[in-house]
Write an enzyme that holds these catalytic residues in place. Structure first.
Site, PDB file in Angstrom:
ATOM      1  N   THR A   1       0.972  -1.046  -0.390  1.00  0.00           N
ATOM      2  CA  THR A   1       0.295   0.116  -0.003  1.00  0.00           C
ATOM      3  C   THR A   1       0.737   1.210  -0.006  1.00  0.00           C
ATOM      4  O   THR A   1       1.696   1.471   0.887  1.00  0.00           O
ATOM      5  CB  THR A   1      -0.952   0.089   1.167  1.00  0.00           C
TER       6      THR A   1
ATOM      7  N   LYS B   1       2.402  -5.248  13.670  1.00  0.00           N
ATOM      8  CA  LYS B   1       3.634  -5.921  13.516  1.00  0.00           C
ATOM      9  C   LYS B   1       4.400  -5.031  12.364  1.00  0.00           C
ATOM     10  O   LYS B   1       4.186  -3.630  11.607  1.00  0.00           O
ATOM     11  CB  LYS B   1       2.555  -6.343  12.227  1.00  0.00           C
TER      12      LYS B   1
HETATM   13  C1  LIG Z   1      -0.099 -13.786   0.305  1.00  0.00           C
HETATM   14  C2  LIG Z   1       0.360 -12.586   1.309  1.00  0.00           C
HETATM   15  C3  LIG Z   1      -0.286 -12.230   1.476  1.00  0.00           C
HETATM   16  C4  LIG Z   1      -0.332 -11.470   2.768  1.00  0.00           C
HETATM   17  N1  LIG Z   1      -0.981 -10.344   3.244  1.00  0.00           N
HETATM   18  C5  LIG Z   1      -1.135  -9.710   4.762  1.00  0.00           C
HETATM   19  C6  LIG Z   1      -2.326  -8.906   5.162  1.00  0.00           C
HETATM   20  O1  LIG Z   1      -2.822  -9.232   4.740  1.00  0.00           O
HETATM   21  N2  LIG Z   1      -1.428  -8.629   6.568  1.00  0.00           N
HETATM   22  C7  LIG Z   1      -0.164  -8.778   6.517  1.00  0.00           C
HETATM   23  O2  LIG Z   1      -0.088  -8.142   7.836  1.00  0.00           O
HETATM   24  N3  LIG Z   1       0.603  -9.536   6.803  1.00  0.00           N
HETATM   25  C8  LIG Z   1       0.308 -10.072   5.213  1.00  0.00           C
HETATM   26  N4  LIG Z   1       1.192 -10.629   4.492  1.00  0.00           N
HETATM   27  C9  LIG Z   1       2.610 -10.979   5.392  1.00  0.00           C
HETATM   28  C10 LIG Z   1       2.527 -12.750   6.614  1.00  0.00           C
HETATM   29  O3  LIG Z   1       1.428 -12.496   7.430  1.00  0.00           O
HETATM   30  C11 LIG Z   1       3.646 -12.724   7.018  1.00  0.00           C
HETATM   31  O4  LIG Z   1       3.986 -11.846   7.794  1.00  0.00           O
HETATM   32  C12 LIG Z   1       4.944 -13.100   6.189  1.00  0.00           C
HETATM   33  O5  LIG Z   1       4.744 -13.498   5.241  1.00  0.00           O
HETATM   34  C13 LIG Z   1       6.181 -13.813   6.539  1.00  0.00           C
HETATM   35  O6  LIG Z   1       5.815 -14.945   7.013  1.00  0.00           O
HETATM   36  P1  LIG Z   1       5.970 -16.790   6.319  1.00  0.00           P
HETATM   37  O7  LIG Z   1       7.168 -15.988   5.777  1.00  0.00           O
HETATM   38  O8  LIG Z   1       5.422 -17.670   6.712  1.00  0.00           O
HETATM   39  O9  LIG Z   1       5.058 -16.288   4.941  1.00  0.00           O
HETATM   40  C14 LIG Z   1       1.073 -11.819   4.061  1.00  0.00           C
HETATM   41  C15 LIG Z   1       1.491 -12.808   3.413  1.00  0.00           C
HETATM   42  C16 LIG Z   1       1.125 -13.510   2.250  1.00  0.00           C
HETATM   43  C17 LIG Z   1       2.968 -14.011   1.747  1.00  0.00           C
END
Ligand SMILES: Cc1cc2nc3c(=O)[nH]c(=O)nc-3n(C[C@H](O)[C@H](O)[C@H](O)COP(=O)(O)O)c2cc1C
Length: 344
Positions: free
Chosen positions: A184, A219
């Site tokens: 965003t 966050k």
């Molecule tokens: C497709 C996708 C959409 C995401 N959408 C959000 C979101 O809307 N809000 C948010 O705080 N984090 C969002 N994240 C971030 C995840 O919550 C997380 O913080 C980040 O992916 C790191 O964790 P991971 O390596 O286990 O995926 C998103 C991640 C992915 C992959």
């Protein structure tokens, strides 16, 4: 089992695969006995996994990170995989479509994803309506991750967070103020001291006026400098919010092996390339703050050992997203078993 179906999902466009899996799961869950079957396969239940963090009781410390269930559609289904908590959102006050597709990319060589979803969601009121009618929470703690609409200027962002806070207040157990998505435009500028103080202070005031205030967490991005992390410690301490989620996706492409073409896609990287950086951020915050507040660790957890590393670095709870896609639903139980083995 997941090893057998993974190639089919991985042959689809990632966003389509997501909808196929979640839609299929919803249909499957309607079959009599299916939920009990999933629960019996995937859930690990043991009193030694229970945690009390920021005043809430978690049946285990493994959560589903924000972004997977943006509109609170799959809580009952995902709960069957044994999560201790599920974070819905990010929701914004008004519904918005997010960025144009394609907007999610698989970096298979890096066991990672790039996404630039851009807070596609149906709006806070729709999510609240679904949460209100949830039949069975299964003892799963629910977090509400809140953000601002793309069209809202940063100077008015606080109003968007207030709107979402009120809309979800009766239905979630904790809140997450998301100012760290790279998708965003300008959102991450809200991580600067002055605007962040304003948002968190305002929400915390409103929260404290409630008969039963709820934990509010912040966050953060993994791309903050140490001096920005020092500011975060100060802000969390001053506003007395409940804690921090570290981290969101990264804008860095350092050390990645995927093709130049894929790496040139705009968006945030999640998964394995994020593991070490998010652990570093957790460790830094934990040490700098003298463990003054709880941290939820997220970023590149693909195994039980990865989860233990986050806990050792100072996280009280952990979340997964990309690891769940790459390793499958057995990951939650694997992490729980590892935690029990390690006595963490
Ligand atoms: C497709 C996708 C959409 C995401 N959408 C959000 C979101 O809307 N809000 C948010 O705080 N984090 C969002 N994240 C971030 C995840 O919550 C997380 O913080 C980040 O992916 C790191 O964790 P991971 O390596 O286990 O995926 C998103 C991640 C992915 C992959």
């Amino acid at each position: 089992m997941y090893k057998l179906v993974k190639p089919i999902f991985f042959s689809m466009n990632p966003e389509k695969a997501h909808h196929t899996v979640t839609g299929g799961l919803k249909t499957f869950s309607k079959i009599w006995g299916a939920k009990a079957l999933l629960r019996s396969i995937y859930s690990v239940s043991d009193p030694r996994l229970e945690r009390e963090v920021f005043g809430l009781k978690f049946k285990n410390p493994v959560g589903l990170a924000a972004g997977f269930d943006k509109n609170a559609e799959y809580i009952e289904d995902m709960a069957k995989f044994g999560f201790g908590f599920i974070e819905i959102g990010t929701v914004t006050p008004k519904p918005q479509p997010g960025n144009d597709k394609p907007r999610m990319f698989r970096l298979v060589n890096d066991e990672a994803l790039i996404n630039r979803m851009g807070f596609n969601n149906q709006g806070a009121d729709v999510a609240a309506g679904r949460l209100k009618h949830l039949k069975d929470r299964e003892g799963v703690i629910i977090g509400g991750n809140i953000g601002k609409n793309k069209i809202t200027p940063n100077e008015e962002a606080v109003n968007d967070y207030i709107y979402c806070f009120h809309a979800l207040y009766d239905y979630v157990d904790y809140f997450v103020v998301n100012v760290s998505s790279p998708n965003t435009p300008g959102l991450r500028d809200l991580q600067e001291k002055e605007p962040l103080m304003r948002i968190l202070d305002t929400l915390q005031q409103l929260n404290l006026e409630k008969p039963k205030p709820k934990p509010i967490l912040l966050k953060i991005a993994p791309d903050l400098t140490n001096s920005q992390l020092d500011d975060i410690v100060e802000i969390v301490t001053e506003t007395k919010i409940a804690g921090v989620i570290a981290t969101n996706t990264t804008i860095s492409r350092e050390g990645l092996r995927s093709s130049k073409e894929l790496l040139s896609e705009a968006g945030g990287v999640s998964g394995k390339p994020l593991t070490n950086r998010s652990t570093e951020v957790i460790r830094y915050l934990s040490q700098k703050s003298n463990q003054a507040f709880p941290i939820i660790g997220v970023g590149g957890i693909h195994s039980g050992a990865d989860a233990i590393e986050k806990l050792n670095a100072g996280a009280s709870l952990i979340q997964v997203y990309t690891g769940f896609i790459y390793e499958g639903p057995g990951l939650v139980g694997e992490i729980c078993k590892h935690i029990l083995q390690e006595g963490k």
